[in-house]
Each structure stands twice: as structure tokens, then as C-alpha cells.
Design a protein around this motif. Structure first.
Motif, PDB file in Angstrom:
ATOM      1  N   GLU A  76       0.867  -1.174   0.000  1.00 49.65           N
ATOM      2  CA  GLU A  76       0.000   0.000   0.000  1.00 49.65           C
ATOM      3  C   GLU A  76       0.904   1.224   0.000  1.00 49.65           C
ATOM      4  O   GLU A  76       1.845   1.311   0.775  1.00 49.65           O
ATOM      5  CB  GLU A  76      -0.902   0.014   1.229  1.00 49.65           C
ATOM      6  N   LEU A  77       0.608   2.158  -0.872  1.00 43.61           N
ATOM      7  CA  LEU A  77       1.377   3.389  -0.988  1.00 43.61           C
ATOM      8  C   LEU A  77       0.596   4.514  -0.332  1.00 43.61           C
ATOM      9  O   LEU A  77      -0.569   4.738  -0.643  1.00 43.61           O
ATOM     10  CB  LEU A  77       1.628   3.694  -2.468  1.00 43.61           C
ATOM     11  N   ASP A  78       1.241   5.202   0.608  1.00 40.09           N
ATOM     12  CA  ASP A  78       0.612   6.310   1.334  1.00 40.09           C
ATOM     13  C   ASP A  78       1.406   7.579   1.048  1.00 40.09           C
ATOM     14  O   ASP A  78       2.557   7.529   0.619  1.00 40.09           O
ATOM     15  CB  ASP A  78       0.614   6.007   2.833  1.00 40.09           C
ATOM     16  N   TYR A  79       0.772   8.723   1.283  1.00 47.39           N
ATOM     17  CA  TYR A  79       1.461  10.004   1.165  1.00 47.39           C
ATOM     18  C   TYR A  79       1.352  10.679   2.519  1.00 47.39           C
ATOM     19  O   TYR A  79       0.246  10.873   3.032  1.00 47.39           O
ATOM     20  CB  TYR A  79       0.849  10.881   0.069  1.00 47.39           C
ATOM     21  N   THR A  80       2.486  11.008   3.126  1.00 40.14           N
ATOM     22  CA  THR A  80       2.475  11.556   4.478  1.00 40.14           C
ATOM     23  C   THR A  80       3.235  12.874   4.549  1.00 40.14           C
ATOM     24  O   THR A  80       4.154  13.124   3.775  1.00 40.14           O
ATOM     25  CB  THR A  80       3.102  10.571   5.486  1.00 40.14           C
ATOM     26  N   LYS A  81       2.819  13.680   5.527  1.00 41.63           N
ATOM     27  CA  LYS A  81       3.523  14.912   5.881  1.00 41.63           C
ATOM     28  C   LYS A  81       3.843  14.831   7.360  1.00 41.63           C
ATOM     29  O   LYS A  81       2.954  14.641   8.180  1.00 41.63           O
ATOM     30  CB  LYS A  81       2.638  16.139   5.636  1.00 41.63           C
ATOM     31  N   GLU A  82       5.130  14.917   7.678  1.00 41.26           N
ATOM     32  CA  GLU A  82       5.580  14.891   9.062  1.00 41.26           C
ATOM     33  C   GLU A  82       6.527  16.062   9.263  1.00 41.26           C
ATOM     34  O   GLU A  82       7.674  16.004   8.843  1.00 41.26           O
ATOM     35  CB  GLU A  82       6.263  13.563   9.383  1.00 41.26           C
ATOM     36  N   GLY A  83       6.035  17.117   9.905  1.00 42.21           N
ATOM     37  CA  GLY A  83       6.846  18.318  10.072  1.00 42.21           C
ATOM     38  C   GLY A  83       7.154  18.931   8.723  1.00 42.21           C
ATOM     39  O   GLY A  83       6.255  19.191   7.928  1.00 42.21           O
ATOM     40  N   LEU A  84       8.427  19.134   8.449  1.00 40.83           N
ATOM     41  CA  LEU A  84       8.845  19.704   7.167  1.00 40.83           C
ATOM     42  C   LEU A  84       9.019  18.648   6.084  1.00 40.83           C
ATOM     43  O   LEU A  84       9.226  18.978   4.925  1.00 40.83           O
ATOM     44  CB  LEU A  84      10.164  20.465   7.335  1.00 40.83           C
ATOM     45  N   ASN A  85       8.947  17.375   6.463  1.00 40.90           N
ATOM     46  CA  ASN A  85       9.133  16.280   5.510  1.00 40.90           C
ATOM     47  C   ASN A  85       7.795  15.791   4.978  1.00 40.90           C
ATOM     48  O   ASN A  85       6.835  15.656   5.714  1.00 40.90           O
ATOM     49  CB  ASN A  85       9.852  15.109   6.180  1.00 40.90           C
ATOM     50  N   GLU A  86       7.763  15.538   3.689  1.00 38.99           N
ATOM     51  CA  GLU A  86       6.585  14.942   3.075  1.00 38.99           C
ATOM     52  C   GLU A  86       7.035  14.027   1.954  1.00 38.99           C
ATOM     53  O   GLU A  86       8.082  14.227   1.357  1.00 38.99           O
ATOM     54  CB  GLU A  86       5.624  16.006   2.557  1.00 38.99           C
ATOM     55  N   GLY A  87       6.246  12.984   1.711  1.00 36.43           N
ATOM     56  CA  GLY A  87       6.580  12.072   0.630  1.00 36.43           C
ATOM     57  C   GLY A  87       5.775  10.807   0.700  1.00 36.43           C
ATOM     58  O   GLY A  87       4.941  10.611   1.582  1.00 36.43           O
TER      59      GLY A  87
END
Length: 107
Positions: A76-87
Motif C-alpha cells: 500500500e502506498l501512502d502520502y504523508t507529511k511529518e513536520g517539514l518532511n513529506e513524501g
């Protein structure tokens, strides 16, 4: 099984495809590299290859070549944002381990 996308990943891929103005869908694959041996590859697809498997996840086509499917089937492919990081984040049930930097994995 198949390769699927979360709602967040679908939204991001649809946004990329709209900005790009063309494309059949998203190719998810692997390449040999890194400390652990394998790394994920993402790219947009304009034409299908003979050995491609096409899955549809929430309206987005996910294209995987036969060689890669052995390693990423069920992912499963997810898209996440954690603080300044996203991907994009890969949730791969076949993955046995990954290197310390998270750039490559083994099955």
C-alpha cells in the motif's frame, strides 16, 4: 493481490497528473541499489509495456512490471507529511528489513 493507494496518495498522484497534463497512471517498481539491495521507484506512465500489470486504486491506475511485482505485491502506498518532511511511504508486507537511512530494503 495488488498494489494499492491510500486516499492521501490518490490525491497527490491525481494532483501530479493534472499538473503534468498527461499520463495513464503511476508506475511503482523496484531497482537494485543501496545498502540493503532494493529501492522503490515511482514514475509516471504514458505508455504501457508488454510485461506491465495494471491495477486500479480509487480511480488511479497503478502500473507494475512483472519483475517488480514479485517484491511489492500487496504493498500500500501512502502520502504523508511529518513536520517539514513529506513524501510517499511504502507499506510492504514482503519487506523483511531496511537500511538505517531508509533508502533501500530487503525481502
Amino acid at each position: 493481490m495488488a498494489v494499492t493507494l491510500t486516499e492521501a496518495a490518490v490525491n497527490r498522484v491525481e494532483s501530479f497528473l493534472a499538473n503534468r497534463g498527461k499520463g495513464l497512471g503511476l508506475r511503482v517498481g523496484i531497482k537494485t541499489t543501496g545498502c540493503s539491495g532494493l529501492a522503490y521507484v515511482l514514475e509516471f506512465v504514458d505508455e504501457l509495456s508488454e510485461d506491465d500489470e495494471v491495477f486500479e486504486s480509487k480511480g488511479v491506475k497503478v502500473i507494475v512490471d512483472a519483475k517488480s511485482l514479485v517484491y511489492i505485491d500487496g504493498t500500500e502506498l501512502d502520502y504523508t507529511k511529518e513536520g517539514l518532511n513529506e513524501g510517499f511511504k511504502f507499506i510492504n508486507p514482503n519487506q523483511a528489513d531496511e537500511c538505517g537511512c531508509g533508502e533501500s530494503f530487503t525481502v
